[in-house]
Enzyme design. Sequence first.
Site, PDB file in Angstrom:
ATOM      1  N   GLU A 132      37.132  36.191  48.570  1.00 17.27           N
ATOM      2  CA  GLU A 132      37.200  35.684  49.685  1.00 17.27           C
ATOM      3  C   GLU A 132      36.209  36.406  50.651  1.00 17.27           C
ATOM      4  O   GLU A 132      35.744  35.826  51.626  1.00 17.27           O
ATOM      5  CB  GLU A 132      38.728  35.595  50.450  1.00 17.27           C
ATOM      6  CG  GLU A 132      39.399  34.742  49.763  1.00 17.27           C
ATOM      7  CD  GLU A 132      40.684  34.376  50.609  1.00 17.27           C
ATOM      8  OE1 GLU A 132      40.997  35.056  51.532  1.00 17.27           O
ATOM      9  OE2 GLU A 132      41.226  33.435  50.214  1.00 17.27           O
ATOM     10  N   LYS A 144      40.486  35.885  33.356  1.00 15.97           N
ATOM     11  CA  LYS A 144      40.594  36.581  34.367  1.00 15.97           C
ATOM     12  C   LYS A 144      42.255  36.480  34.734  1.00 15.97           C
ATOM     13  O   LYS A 144      42.821  35.415  34.435  1.00 15.97           O
ATOM     14  CB  LYS A 144      40.175  35.934  35.465  1.00 15.97           C
ATOM     15  CG  LYS A 144      40.142  36.579  36.839  1.00 15.97           C
ATOM     16  CD  LYS A 144      39.639  35.842  38.015  1.00 15.97           C
ATOM     17  CE  LYS A 144      40.217  36.435  39.444  1.00 15.97           C
ATOM     18  NZ  LYS A 144      39.576  36.070  40.513  1.00 15.97           N
ATOM     19  N   CYS A 197      45.395  32.144  38.952  1.00 17.42           N
ATOM     20  CA  CYS A 197      45.417  31.338  39.937  1.00 17.42           C
ATOM     21  C   CYS A 197      46.800  31.434  40.617  1.00 17.42           C
ATOM     22  O   CYS A 197      47.816  31.120  39.842  1.00 17.42           O
ATOM     23  CB  CYS A 197      44.866  30.082  39.789  1.00 17.42           C
ATOM     24  SG  CYS A 197      45.038  28.874  41.164  1.00 17.42           S
ATOM     25  N   GLY A 206      39.301  43.004  43.708  1.00 19.97           N
ATOM     26  CA  GLY A 206      40.270  43.526  44.677  1.00 19.97           C
ATOM     27  C   GLY A 206      39.673  44.487  45.684  1.00 19.97           C
ATOM     28  O   GLY A 206      39.005  45.347  45.233  1.00 19.97           O
ATOM     29  N   ASN A 207      39.960  44.550  46.731  1.00 17.06           N
ATOM     30  CA  ASN A 207      39.654  45.580  47.845  1.00 17.06           C
ATOM     31  C   ASN A 207      38.242  45.905  48.118  1.00 17.06           C
ATOM     32  O   ASN A 207      37.774  46.907  48.616  1.00 17.06           O
ATOM     33  CB  ASN A 207      40.274  47.003  47.282  1.00 17.06           C
ATOM     34  CG  ASN A 207      41.599  46.915  47.055  1.00 17.06           C
ATOM     35  OD1 ASN A 207      42.294  46.160  47.476  1.00 17.06           O
ATOM     36  ND2 ASN A 207      42.474  48.141  46.492  1.00 17.06           N
TER      37      ASN A 207
END
Length: 311
Positions: free
Chosen positions: A188, A102, A61, A164-165
């Site tokens: 997201e 994570k 985070c 990611g990506n």
Amino acid sequence: MLLPERILGDQDYLEFHLRQLGEDFDRPVVVQLCGNDSEMVVEAGKKVQGYCDAIDLNLGCPQEAARDAHYGAYLLGQKDWPLVENMVSAMSRSFVVPVCTKIRLCQPISATLDFAQRLEAAGSAWVTLHARTVSARRRRQGAADLDQVKRLKDNLAIPVISNGNVRTWEDVENNRAYTRADGIMVGETLLANPCVFADKTPDPVLVSLEYLDLCREHPGTATIQTIQTHVRHFVDHQCGRKPWFNKFRASLNQSKTVDGIDKLLRSKVQRWRGLEPLLPGVREDDASEVSESEGHCKDWDQPLSSLSLLV
């Protein structure tokens, strides 16, 4: 990401987050904890372990709250590695469910593998790497470094999850083919398109209406501000560049009830899109197909509630 101190000291907070947790329709499910106190994290984990299939320690985070309280990605510095190892070890010894972690990229980036190997040795059942460094203000600046995910996969004996990506299903496939990761985590992007893992792009009004139905089924779960934010993400994903989008945002902010948002979507948004209004009670599969020029999906038939992460 649940706060251990609130799990232990705020009964309303605990009961809210345990509501329907671990029900048959919601399995497997992982509960994520944050913090920097081994004893507190373990005691909080014991409160939730009977309702989930694993417990994750958040070491990724980047928010300012995490910086101020010294948890999440702000434990990635080497001076905090012994603390993190103690937490993971204590969790893995104390829980009846697996413990996972994570993380983000360490500084220097080359230290990330060393850290991940220490997590593995401490008892982490798998590691998820969001392959960016921490920044509270610019959290997703630049592309994620998938080479580092691949490096972890090549050197760890436990599963590695790549984060990611990913914007489309093709990105999921390419990410997994390149990194050989055991799973893909998406954050997201799912706010804009919750059907990424079904390789679909839903009509923004129809997926918004289904979301509102879920809010009605589970009253009190989301505030009206949260509901507005989710609906805005759904519509922005495909219509953010439309000339009417700013009018939509203003109208959405003025809609203070679920029914008010429902009416806005069915009437004004449909009209702005050049489509017929959707009357209440109209089934999604009875709705008119949207035009190709709007860039919307046809034949959207996957309910939002049935979608899950690919892990």
